[in-house]
Design a protein around this motif. Sequence first.
Motif, PDB file in Angstrom:
ATOM      1  N   UNK A 145     -22.876  83.551  39.788  1.00  0.00           N
ATOM      2  CA  UNK A 145     -22.620  84.021  38.420  1.00  0.00           C
ATOM      3  C   UNK A 145     -21.649  83.093  37.707  1.00  0.00           C
ATOM      4  N   UNK A 146     -20.613  82.672  38.407  1.00  0.00           N
ATOM      5  CA  UNK A 146     -19.660  81.736  37.814  1.00  0.00           C
ATOM      6  C   UNK A 146     -20.324  80.403  37.509  1.00  0.00           C
ATOM      7  N   UNK A 147     -21.048  79.868  38.467  1.00  0.00           N
ATOM      8  CA  UNK A 147     -21.659  78.546  38.277  1.00  0.00           C
ATOM      9  C   UNK A 147     -22.703  78.528  37.173  1.00  0.00           C
ATOM     10  N   UNK A 148     -23.320  79.681  36.900  1.00  0.00           N
ATOM     11  CA  UNK A 148     -24.298  79.736  35.808  1.00  0.00           C
ATOM     12  C   UNK A 148     -23.631  79.535  34.451  1.00  0.00           C
ATOM     13  N   UNK A 149     -22.309  79.701  34.391  1.00  0.00           N
ATOM     14  CA  UNK A 149     -21.577  79.550  33.137  1.00  0.00           C
ATOM     15  C   UNK A 149     -20.885  78.196  33.011  1.00  0.00           C
ATOM     16  N   UNK A 150     -20.881  77.418  34.086  1.00  0.00           N
ATOM     17  CA  UNK A 150     -20.170  76.141  34.092  1.00  0.00           C
ATOM     18  C   UNK A 150     -21.115  74.979  33.807  1.00  0.00           C
ATOM     19  N   UNK A 151     -20.632  73.980  33.107  1.00  0.00           N
ATOM     20  CA  UNK A 151     -21.421  72.764  32.896  1.00  0.00           C
ATOM     21  C   UNK A 151     -21.646  72.037  34.206  1.00  0.00           C
ATOM     22  N   UNK A 152     -20.629  72.027  35.068  1.00  0.00           N
ATOM     23  CA  UNK A 152     -20.726  71.418  36.389  1.00  0.00           C
ATOM     24  C   UNK A 152     -20.372  72.470  37.439  1.00  0.00           C
ATOM     25  N   UNK A 173      -4.443  81.151  41.637  1.00  0.00           N
ATOM     26  CA  UNK A 173      -3.505  80.149  41.144  1.00  0.00           C
ATOM     27  C   UNK A 173      -4.308  78.930  40.681  1.00  0.00           C
ATOM     28  N   UNK A 174      -3.671  77.768  40.637  1.00  0.00           N
ATOM     29  CA  UNK A 174      -4.340  76.563  40.139  1.00  0.00           C
ATOM     30  C   UNK A 174      -5.237  75.887  41.172  1.00  0.00           C
ATOM     31  N   UNK A 175      -5.179  76.302  42.443  1.00  0.00           N
ATOM     32  CA  UNK A 175      -5.937  75.592  43.479  1.00  0.00           C
ATOM     33  C   UNK A 175      -7.429  75.494  43.171  1.00  0.00           C
ATOM     34  N   UNK A 176      -8.105  76.538  42.639  1.00  0.00           N
ATOM     35  CA  UNK A 176      -9.532  76.366  42.330  1.00  0.00           C
ATOM     36  C   UNK A 176      -9.843  75.265  41.316  1.00  0.00           C
ATOM     37  N   UNK A 177      -8.841  74.779  40.599  1.00  0.00           N
ATOM     38  CA  UNK A 177      -9.084  73.670  39.667  1.00  0.00           C
ATOM     39  C   UNK A 177      -9.075  72.326  40.359  1.00  0.00           C
ATOM     40  N   UNK A 178      -8.715  72.285  41.653  1.00  0.00           N
ATOM     41  CA  UNK A 178      -8.596  71.028  42.389  1.00  0.00           C
ATOM     42  C   UNK A 178      -9.901  70.730  43.116  1.00  0.00           C
ATOM     43  N   UNK A 181     -11.101  77.611  36.007  1.00  0.00           N
ATOM     44  CA  UNK A 181     -10.168  78.622  35.513  1.00  0.00           C
ATOM     45  C   UNK A 181     -10.399  78.981  34.050  1.00  0.00           C
ATOM     46  N   UNK A 182     -10.686  77.990  33.232  1.00  0.00           N
ATOM     47  CA  UNK A 182     -10.895  78.286  31.811  1.00  0.00           C
ATOM     48  C   UNK A 182     -12.030  79.275  31.621  1.00  0.00           C
ATOM     49  N   UNK A 183     -13.115  79.069  32.349  1.00  0.00           N
ATOM     50  CA  UNK A 183     -14.254  79.985  32.228  1.00  0.00           C
ATOM     51  C   UNK A 183     -13.943  81.347  32.837  1.00  0.00           C
ATOM     52  N   UNK A 184     -13.304  81.360  33.994  1.00  0.00           N
ATOM     53  CA  UNK A 184     -12.974  82.641  34.620  1.00  0.00           C
ATOM     54  C   UNK A 184     -12.059  83.480  33.743  1.00  0.00           C
ATOM     55  N   UNK A 185     -11.168  82.850  33.035  1.00  0.00           N
ATOM     56  CA  UNK A 185     -10.256  83.595  32.175  1.00  0.00           C
ATOM     57  C   UNK A 185     -10.968  84.274  31.008  1.00  0.00           C
ATOM     58  N   UNK A 186     -12.220  83.879  30.747  1.00  0.00           N
ATOM     59  CA  UNK A 186     -12.961  84.514  29.652  1.00  0.00           C
ATOM     60  C   UNK A 186     -13.610  85.830  30.069  1.00  0.00           C
ATOM     61  N   UNK A 187     -13.702  86.084  31.408  1.00  0.00           N
ATOM     62  CA  UNK A 187     -14.340  87.341  31.812  1.00  0.00           C
ATOM     63  C   UNK A 187     -13.804  87.940  33.101  1.00  0.00           C
ATOM     64  N   UNK A 188     -12.818  87.275  33.728  1.00  0.00           N
ATOM     65  CA  UNK A 188     -12.264  87.799  34.981  1.00  0.00           C
ATOM     66  C   UNK A 188     -10.753  87.985  34.920  1.00  0.00           C
ATOM     67  N   UNK A 189     -10.197  88.073  33.735  1.00  0.00           N
ATOM     68  CA  UNK A 189      -8.753  88.279  33.603  1.00  0.00           C
ATOM     69  C   UNK A 189      -8.424  89.758  33.749  1.00  0.00           C
ATOM     70  N   UNK A 190      -7.132  90.056  33.926  1.00  0.00           N
ATOM     71  CA  UNK A 190      -6.747  91.460  33.978  1.00  0.00           C
ATOM     72  C   UNK A 190      -7.035  92.166  32.656  1.00  0.00           C
ATOM     73  N   UNK A 219      -1.956  88.306  32.298  1.00  0.00           N
ATOM     74  CA  UNK A 219      -2.778  87.110  32.206  1.00  0.00           C
ATOM     75  C   UNK A 219      -3.292  86.614  33.546  1.00  0.00           C
ATOM     76  N   UNK A 220      -3.318  87.497  34.551  1.00  0.00           N
ATOM     77  CA  UNK A 220      -3.844  87.103  35.852  1.00  0.00           C
ATOM     78  C   UNK A 220      -5.363  87.053  35.810  1.00  0.00           C
ATOM     79  N   UNK A 221      -5.927  86.275  36.738  1.00  0.00           N
ATOM     80  CA  UNK A 221      -7.373  86.135  36.838  1.00  0.00           C
ATOM     81  C   UNK A 221      -7.767  86.398  38.281  1.00  0.00           C
ATOM     82  N   UNK A 222      -8.866  87.135  38.473  1.00  0.00           N
ATOM     83  CA  UNK A 222      -9.233  87.595  39.806  1.00  0.00           C
ATOM     84  C   UNK A 222     -10.578  87.031  40.253  1.00  0.00           C
ATOM     85  N   UNK A 223     -10.609  86.650  41.546  1.00  0.00           N
ATOM     86  CA  UNK A 223     -11.867  86.194  42.134  1.00  0.00           C
ATOM     87  C   UNK A 223     -11.758  86.389  43.641  1.00  0.00           C
TER      88      UNK A 223
END
Length: 311
Positions: free
Chosen positions: A181-188, A231-236, A248-257, A269-273
Amino acid sequence: MAEAYSGLVAATVRSLIVYPIKSCQGISLRRVPISSTGFRWDRQWLVVNSKGRAYTQRVEPRLALVGVELPSEAFSENWKPDKSSYLVIKAPGMSDLKVPLIRPTKTVDGVSVWEWSGSAVDEGAAAAEWFTSYLGKPSRLVRFNDASEVRNVDSNYAQGYKVMFADGYPFLLVSQGSMDALNSLLKEPVPVNRFRPNILVDGCEPFMEDVWAEIRINESTFRGVKLCSRCKVPTINQETAVAGPEPMETLLTFRSDKDLRQKNKSQKGKMYFGQNMVCSDSLNKGTGKMIKVGDPVFVLRTVASANDAPA
């Protein structure tokens, strides 16, 4: 929804991953024994700075490129290391480092990771020189001192459970449906190793793991105790150690608190996955029970929505 999934096979175990050194690469396995602190060998080692403070990918992303190997028999029931047993550590531009699995005798005080501090077992000069050279700053490799130390999980979420150097809980479960579901929203698209789960399951709808309060895998019962705030690790990028804005930018649009936990007034402003979990077998100092790839996941108890899950 809670009624429909009670006691049914909701998913299948797709991957099992153990991370012997915190923030370094994981080992993918077909079957893994459960111990008193999670999967056997998980986060047993830690790289620390000159003051004993933990290095993680948050501040040292090059740890993502450090590969680890253990003897295949190390994950067999009742196996014990001998003088020829090693943890092998690899990284670009570095010769292999072999760390004996037989526990050394030297302990060091003042080792800390997040809120916890205590003593640890020092893996010696060769390991210190290797990580100091690789990271370009004073470093040491230490092992959790389970002979004298206990690191309990947050008792607000789970009573009596413990970890070694994991962030907070013994297990992290993520579903392939959530990844898709996440990857369907990402360009890469991004691989699941960005999220560093211990258990990846497949066959369920996206984000169903949010509501799993209790599941059974093989003969072991796992309890969902806390949605995993990221945290920031998924951006690495785990292959290059380079960070970027996604996912993270995409997750914050639909997976934030704000999106998931509208009843909760203390939104930060937390994000969950993913879902943090504990296993009842761990309370018995680990029973030697195994879970394996292909095991069905039975859902025994759920909450109504992510809004009702602990976080």
